[in-house]
Design an enzyme around this catalytic site. Structure first.
Site, PDB file in Angstrom:
ATOM      1  N   LEU A   1       0.640  -1.239  -0.418  1.00  0.00           N
ATOM      2  CA  LEU A   1       0.054   0.198   0.085  1.00  0.00           C
ATOM      3  C   LEU A   1       0.635   1.100   0.121  1.00  0.00           C
ATOM      4  O   LEU A   1       0.157   2.746  -0.019  1.00  0.00           O
ATOM      5  CB  LEU A   1      -1.034   0.135   1.136  1.00  0.00           C
ATOM      6  CG  LEU A   1      -1.908  -0.902   1.521  1.00  0.00           C
ATOM      7  CD1 LEU A   1      -2.863  -0.949   2.529  1.00  0.00           C
ATOM      8  CD2 LEU A   1      -3.011  -1.286  -0.275  1.00  0.00           C
TER       9      LEU A   1
ATOM     10  N   VAL B   1       3.929  -0.411   4.198  1.00  0.00           N
ATOM     11  CA  VAL B   1       2.672  -0.926   4.655  1.00  0.00           C
ATOM     12  C   VAL B   1       2.166  -1.562   4.135  1.00  0.00           C
ATOM     13  O   VAL B   1       2.320  -1.893   2.343  1.00  0.00           O
ATOM     14  CB  VAL B   1       1.918   0.280   4.591  1.00  0.00           C
ATOM     15  CG1 VAL B   1       0.383  -0.623   5.268  1.00  0.00           C
ATOM     16  CG2 VAL B   1       2.260   1.417   5.867  1.00  0.00           C
TER      17      VAL B   1
ATOM     18  N   GLY C   1      10.620   2.097   6.695  1.00  0.00           N
ATOM     19  CA  GLY C   1       9.335   1.044   6.672  1.00  0.00           C
ATOM     20  C   GLY C   1       8.046   0.692   5.771  1.00  0.00           C
ATOM     21  O   GLY C   1       8.614   1.115   4.309  1.00  0.00           O
TER      22      GLY C   1
ATOM     23  N   ASP D   1       3.701  16.038  11.743  1.00  0.00           N
ATOM     24  CA  ASP D   1       4.136  15.357  10.355  1.00  0.00           C
ATOM     25  C   ASP D   1       2.843  16.014   9.747  1.00  0.00           C
ATOM     26  O   ASP D   1       2.437  14.851   8.346  1.00  0.00           O
ATOM     27  CB  ASP D   1       4.408  14.484  10.760  1.00  0.00           C
ATOM     28  CG  ASP D   1       5.318  13.260   9.717  1.00  0.00           C
ATOM     29  OD1 ASP D   1       5.794  14.063   9.087  1.00  0.00           O
ATOM     30  OD2 ASP D   1       5.392  12.345   9.774  1.00  0.00           O
TER      31      ASP D   1
ATOM     32  N   LYS E   1       1.647  -2.589   8.725  1.00  0.00           N
ATOM     33  CA  LYS E   1       2.727  -2.226   9.262  1.00  0.00           C
ATOM     34  C   LYS E   1       4.083  -2.439   9.591  1.00  0.00           C
ATOM     35  O   LYS E   1       4.056  -2.846  10.160  1.00  0.00           O
ATOM     36  CB  LYS E   1       2.641  -0.442   9.921  1.00  0.00           C
ATOM     37  CG  LYS E   1       4.267   0.694   9.661  1.00  0.00           C
ATOM     38  CD  LYS E   1       4.169   1.765   9.799  1.00  0.00           C
ATOM     39  CE  LYS E   1       5.137   3.007  10.170  1.00  0.00           C
ATOM     40  NZ  LYS E   1       4.899   3.946   9.874  1.00  0.00           N
TER      41      LYS E   1
END
Length: 343
Positions: A70, A78, A76, A185, A93
């Site tokens: 995704l 997802v 990292g 963020d 995740k």
């Protein structure tokens, strides 16, 4: 999420580099114990301790079938998975253990879990896992990608959709602030879509969220979302963060939604677009209005000037944007000159 470059007036709309590596922080000592976010920090510490003791050790393939990726970020990625026994679709995740501290993973998971009750914040399944190669946690999948994927160059998104985003994001950020936290963020990549018209969106990715009062020192480059007080801080002790940082980034995001490009590349006087904005903020005169703001109505400019006040003390809270959702934001039939790309 997927990259979507918009090379208009100042910079690509996807601002790479807004990660934890851009700041050093100090969350320890008696000073932090007396800061406005002390209660939030204490709650998170307790959640971390409990989660660390109950962390599920398993390999992903044992319980989940991976369907597709995704999104992918610096630290990292997802993936969409299906629970093998229950058939439940989930977003997983995954953070590589080789590059992720255990405490960092647990912190992000616990922050997300503590905020997941809000309707405009991503829902969590309450499952955190540790495999041989990864740390991971499961949350509700958003199959319509993120907000950046629908922003058109030189155009943004439809005004009704922008206003729906504004209402939901303001509510989510207010909720985060009420918990003694600063999100830190705000950007389109972290807004997940549950329908193409933005009737239902959710904030995600809480790796940078910190308690109010945490001291930050900028140690990497400035990006458009960085508030000027952080861009210019030279204090060896850093700057104690406040919700006004989120208000600034929220204002930048709204400008992007309405125009399709950043208002500036860096919130520093050396940036000519930001220098023009500073002049207009200080004078308030029509003759000083930056040319790429002229497609916005008086009401929209008033909203953004308030969210983007240079003095954080004078800056509007994120909820201030709600006063303008019933006003027009774009000038009808506007036909301005295309903005020159920065050489």
């Amino acid at each position: 999420m997927m990259k979507y470059k918009i090379t208009v007036s100042t910079a690509p709309l996807r601002a790479e580099g807004m990660t934890g590596s851009g700041f050093e922080e100090d969350m320890e000592g008696s000073e932090m114990a007396q800061c406005p976010g002390a209660a939030a920090l204490a709650l998170l510490d307790e959640m971390l301790e409990i989660t660390a003791q109950s962390l599920v050790h398993t390999e992903v393939a044992e319980h989940y079938q991976i369907i597709r990726e995704l999104g992918r970020g610096k630290y990292g990625h997802v993936v969409l998975v299906i629970h093998r026994q229950r058939g439940t679709p989930m977003a997983l995740k995954l953070l590589p253990k080789a590059h992720t501290k255990r405490h960092t993973f647990l912190y992000e998971y616990c922050v997300a879990l503590s905020l997941a009750t809000h309707p405009a914040i991503i829902g969590m399944f309450g499952i955190a896992i540790e495999s041989s190669q990864h740390y991971g946690f499961l949350f509700e999948p958003a199959l319509h990608r993120d907000l950046i994927s629908i922003i058109k160059p030189h155009d943004g998104i439809p005004e009704p959709a922008a206003k729906q985003c504004t209402t939901q994001l303001a509510s989510a950020l207010e909720f985060i602030h009420s918990r003694g936290l600063v999100y830190r963020d705000v950007k389109p990549e972290n807004v997940l879509l549950f329908d193409p018209e933005c009737r239902r969106i959710k904030l995600t990715d809480f790796g940078l969220t910190r308690p109010k009062g945490t001291r930050l020192k900028l140690v990497a480059g400035v990006i458009p979302y960085t508030a000027p007080e952080l861009s210019n801080t030279t204090s060896a002790q850093g700057l104690p963060i406040d919700t006004s940082l989120d208000a600034w980034a929220f204002g930048v995001l709204l400008f992007c939604l309405l125009t399709g490009y950043f208002p500036w590349e860096q919130s520093l006087p050396a940036d000519p677009f930001f220098e023009d904005f500073m002049l207009w903020q200080e004078s308030g005169l029509d003759k000083d209005l930056p040319r790429h703001w002229k497609r916005l109505t008086v009401e929209a400019m008033r909203m953004l000037r308030s969210l983007l006040a240079l003095d954080p003390v004078q800056r509007s809270p994120v909820s201030g944007a709600l006063c303008y959702v019933n006003c027009p934001w774009r000038v009808e039939n506007w036909r301005g000159e295309e903005q020159a790309v920065r050489p």
